[in-house]
Design an enzyme around this catalytic site. Sequence first.
Site, PDB file in Angstrom:
ATOM      1  N   TYR A 154     -14.790  -8.272  37.281  1.00  0.00           N
ATOM      2  CA  TYR A 154     -16.084  -8.308  36.572  1.00  0.00           C
ATOM      3  C   TYR A 154     -17.240  -8.617  37.535  1.00  0.00           C
ATOM      4  O   TYR A 154     -18.377  -8.212  37.294  1.00  0.00           O
ATOM      5  CB  TYR A 154     -16.012  -9.327  35.433  1.00  0.00           C
ATOM      6  N   LYS A 161     -23.884 -12.075  33.368  1.00  0.00           N
ATOM      7  CA  LYS A 161     -23.670 -12.667  32.036  1.00  0.00           C
ATOM      8  C   LYS A 161     -23.937 -14.173  32.074  1.00  0.00           C
ATOM      9  O   LYS A 161     -24.456 -14.741  31.108  1.00  0.00           O
ATOM     10  CB  LYS A 161     -22.248 -12.377  31.537  1.00  0.00           C
TER      11      LYS A 161
END
Length: 255
Positions: A154, A161
């Site tokens: 990720y 995020k």
Amino acid sequence: MTGMLEGKRLLVTGLITEQSLAFGVAKLAQQHGAQVILTGFGRMSLVERIAKRLPAPAPVLELDVTDAEQLDSLAERVKEHTDGLDGVLHSIAYAPPSALGGGFLTAPWEDVATALHVSAFSFKSLAMATLPLLSQGAGIVGLDFDASKAWPVYDWMGVSKATLESTCRYLARDFGPKGIRVNLVAAGPVRTLAAKSIPGFEAFEEAWTGRAPLGWNLTDSEPVAKACLALLSDWFPATTGEIVHVDGGFHAVGV
Ligand SMILES: NC(=O)c1ccc[n+]([C@@H]2O[C@H](COP(=O)([O-])OP(=O)(O)OC[C@H]3O[C@@H](n4cnc5c(N)ncnc54)[C@H](O)[C@@H]3O)[C@@H](O)[C@H]2O)c1
């Protein structure tokens, strides 16, 4: 739940395919009485074609969240369809390929900057662009992926995020006195265009389906849509700066 958004005017960003989390929110919102205005990015004829699959017609406006002119004119363009907004959904993220899929240590700053700009700073930009239209009690909701841990593959989207989560808390601080709530829904993995563009996304899929206490359906975005609707409704009047996990309970358990 019928009519829980009756009379609400919502701006929904981030629709690109029928699998988009934004599509699920727009569809359910219309089914529950909301008037929906959509924004799309780039491939506008595709966005308009997908929008036609919603239960009711919805105008589509163009919005690139990195384009200052489009942000500046957004409120005026929304006003051509409605005189105010009761809710805004931010369903937008992008990271260049170098910043995902194992490139954490080598991604150049320009690509990291793009990821942060599109996926996190834009939450603030969108909130400010729509502020002139937002009514007392309005809600802004963004889509998050749990950033409390470092995940495989990720990479800088994970950092984006984490930035989104912090941005949510600061927006909640500054918009609270205006009577506007700002919250995030941290979703488990759903097979959308954005998800499928992450190399190694299968690692999430296997982890979730194997470990989420409630189980997890990778192709059903309705639980995510329901939580977004609840936060956009009048049923969370005293909740802001919050992250609601819609992940089958995955975040709550260890290996
Ligand atoms: N699918 C998942 O597993 C999952 C899980 C948790 C959170 N999310 C989040 O949900 C949100 C929506 O993603 P999705 O999974 O529905 O994928 P999606 O590909 O359907 O939606 C992503 C959207 O971002 C838009 N976008 C990209 N760059 C933009 C820009 N510069 N300006 C405006 N819009 C831009 C795209 O046009 C697209 O509509 C994202 O924030 C994503 O990180 C997704």
